[in-house]
Enzyme design. Sequence first.
Site, mmCIF file in Angstrom:
data_model
loop_
_atom_site.group_PDB
_atom_site.id
_atom_site.type_symbol
_atom_site.label_atom_id
_atom_site.label_comp_id
_atom_site.label_asym_id
_atom_site.label_seq_id
_atom_site.Cartn_x
_atom_site.Cartn_y
_atom_site.Cartn_z
ATOM 1 N N LEU A 156 39.923 32.791 50.045
ATOM 2 C CA LEU A 156 39.900 34.211 49.725
ATOM 3 C C LEU A 156 39.389 34.448 48.306
ATOM 4 O O LEU A 156 38.563 35.341 48.072
ATOM 5 C CB LEU A 156 41.304 34.798 49.908
ATOM 6 C CG LEU A 156 41.428 36.306 49.757
ATOM 7 C CD1 LEU A 156 42.386 36.865 50.803
ATOM 8 C CD2 LEU A 156 41.931 36.674 48.370
ATOM 9 N N ALA A 190 35.622 33.929 48.211
ATOM 10 C CA ALA A 190 34.892 35.027 48.846
ATOM 11 C C ALA A 190 34.960 36.305 48.023
ATOM 12 O O ALA A 190 34.002 37.084 47.979
ATOM 13 C CB ALA A 190 35.451 35.275 50.249
ATOM 14 N N GLU A 191 36.087 36.534 47.364
ATOM 15 C CA GLU A 191 36.258 37.777 46.616
ATOM 16 C C GLU A 191 35.449 37.798 45.327
ATOM 17 O O GLU A 191 34.811 38.802 45.004
ATOM 18 C CB GLU A 191 37.747 37.982 46.284
ATOM 19 C CG GLU A 191 38.612 38.368 47.466
ATOM 20 C CD GLU A 191 38.378 39.802 47.929
ATOM 21 O OE1 GLU A 191 37.677 40.554 47.227
ATOM 22 O OE2 GLU A 191 38.888 40.161 48.998
ATOM 23 N N SER A 192 35.476 36.723 44.564
ATOM 24 C CA SER A 192 34.907 36.769 43.213
ATOM 25 C C SER A 192 33.982 35.614 42.873
ATOM 26 O O SER A 192 33.369 35.634 41.801
ATOM 27 C CB SER A 192 36.039 36.787 42.185
ATOM 28 O OG SER A 192 36.765 35.549 42.224
ATOM 29 N N TYR A 213 33.801 39.263 56.655
ATOM 30 C CA TYR A 213 34.767 38.728 55.693
ATOM 31 C C TYR A 213 35.826 37.882 56.401
ATOM 32 O O TYR A 213 36.141 36.767 55.972
ATOM 33 C CB TYR A 213 35.411 39.905 54.969
ATOM 34 C CG TYR A 213 36.472 39.571 53.955
ATOM 35 C CD1 TYR A 213 36.142 39.306 52.632
ATOM 36 C CD2 TYR A 213 37.827 39.580 54.303
ATOM 37 C CE1 TYR A 213 37.123 39.037 51.692
ATOM 38 C CE2 TYR A 213 38.810 39.308 53.371
ATOM 39 C CZ TYR A 213 38.454 39.042 52.061
ATOM 40 O OH TYR A 213 39.429 38.778 51.131
#
Length: 688
Positions: free
Chosen positions: A522, A525-527, A633
């Site tokens: 996560l 994928a987020e940052s 996502y």
Amino acid sequence: MTAMMPVSKLLALRMPMQMSMKLPMNISMGLPIRLLLGLLFIQSFTVAAMPIEQQRKVYLEARQALTAGHIKQFKRLAGSIQDYPLYPYLLHDYMRPRLWKMADDDIIRFLKRYDDLPMAARVRRAWLRVLAKRGRWSAYLDNYTPQTDISLQCYQLQARIKTGREAYLLEDARTIWLVGVSQPPQCDAAFAKLYHSELMTDELIWQRITLAMDKGNIALAGFLSRKLPEQQQRWMQRWISVHHNPDKGMRNIRYQDTPVSRAILVHGMRRLTQISIDKAIARWAAIKDQYAFSREQINAVEKVLALRATARHHPAAIRLLDQLDKRLIDADLFQWRLRAALQQEDWLMLKNWTSGAAPNDEINTRWLFWHARALQIMGDEPQARKIFAKIARERDYYGFRAADRLQSRYHLNHHPLPEDLEAWHQVMQRPALIRAHELYLLGQNSSARREWQHDLKSMTTYQMQIAANIAASWGWHDRAILTLGKAKAYDDLVLRFPLPYQGRIQQYAEKRALDLAWMYALVRAESAFIEKVRSPAGALGLMQVMPETGKETAKSIGYQQFHTTMLLDEEHNVAIGSAYLQHMFKHFQQNYVLATAAYNAGPGNVARWLPKHQCEDPEIWIEKIPFSETRKYVRRILYYASIYDWRLRQQIIPLGQRMQHSIPTKKQLVAKLACSRPADHTVASITP
């Protein structure tokens, strides 16, 4: 132009710092910008530079002096670090607000010397505006390079008019004019010539009117229609009437069959689908064969009709989707077909739609996977397993799910990048990478990323791979990840799935009782592990927490005070982000699929997407998520998690295990009831 200072005096100005810390008077009193620039181009001798650490210190002091308006101090400091990689940044920061009073030669010299700087294009754009404002049209043309800014393009047309360089002017003006939006006033002079030329025909005006109407730009279309003969202006009035009231405007059509009437009818049909699918179906059946619509026009109407019918769950959706021209099939249309077939459990139609080769590589494994699933559900297990075996070799969500179906190991296909020391050295010497590294070390991350991205444009794919390896060696993991993606080099999993912040992430994964690999997936994928990143939507930090969510979550875990800037700090961001992820996981009954979707789209949206009548297979539910971003996502996080199992040297958990819980109805979720039927999954135990 003032004469340049003699070289002997310049040599004195370049005296090494260790020889004399006392600078000559003309530096201490402040150098004129021309002299400051002139110092850059003395290449015939070598001086001993001050240590790099000292240069960094002087660079930061010079920036502070310039910001504070201490120009003499700035020039003194800048003049002492001409060999420092970031020296051109000091020149840029000094020049940019002073372009209006600088000599052309100084600006040209800067642009030529530092044409690889990301800011060079901004300097040129700003300077072109100064030249245009002053009416210096010859200089404008001499220094113009192709621009994306329409106003600068039109200034260039003005300059050609003013200087008499009008070859192909009208053709270039027509290209800028022929769009569906209004153009800036800088274009007016060129457009005036275009309107009075032989290139301006009624047909060309109708082309732009059509473009304007497609964008809903009624005012522009009305303005353009006034340039048509009066009889043709009546057609524009009909078009506007159809636009505002397509139901009434599309009744009892008796238009003459002309290009304009067909354009009006196509526009009206697209508008009518927004009001009533049934009326749109009936009207289209009535007029389709009465007018000589082009294949493109027919496809445009039938595609929008099918997609809007599918979005509204209209009974005719499957039929309309099935009737579409096969040449229209792309990733977007395939998604709509897949969603419609799964919604209505029409496995025969899904099998037919996925027969043959996929239209492009982007959706190949997805296409094959769902063809195999349709075959499997319809009872053709042997053929389904053949297809699963084919795609199980792929390292992606569908490849892993196919392996789950076969109870086989995942093919991670990890291949490290080659160790090419010569290429490494060559890439390391690129001025832009040297500057990017300096900026990165100084914490000027936005400028560092800008330098890096700008330099990638001139790299080969192999050089990009080497650059990614270099970035990883610096600990600059986001550049490594994004650069490998740009190079389409996906097989070095160590570089693509790094383990930064491991102590912090593991600490809070254990504290919140969260799956460590899932949490790592996560964060990546987020940052992409950028600590101080801000998204366009306002999400902050490693776990991309929205400020309001951060405030509420911080309060729930006992923070006495909360400031939004805390989310840009590694420790606070992971503490708060992991607490919110834990909350989603608990709220959605330890369901990885729902918690992942909720982290991206919010729990409210996920609650609205829950099945209404009975539990649902998560594999099917994921494909029906209406938000494209969230759908991708969820798939990405699930298969990233298995890769992070491997990176963390722990047993690889199959996707099927993380997807083992069926999707409950909203009623079951609220009542905390388990689903009455198990999900259709095959779970394999896989070791690294």
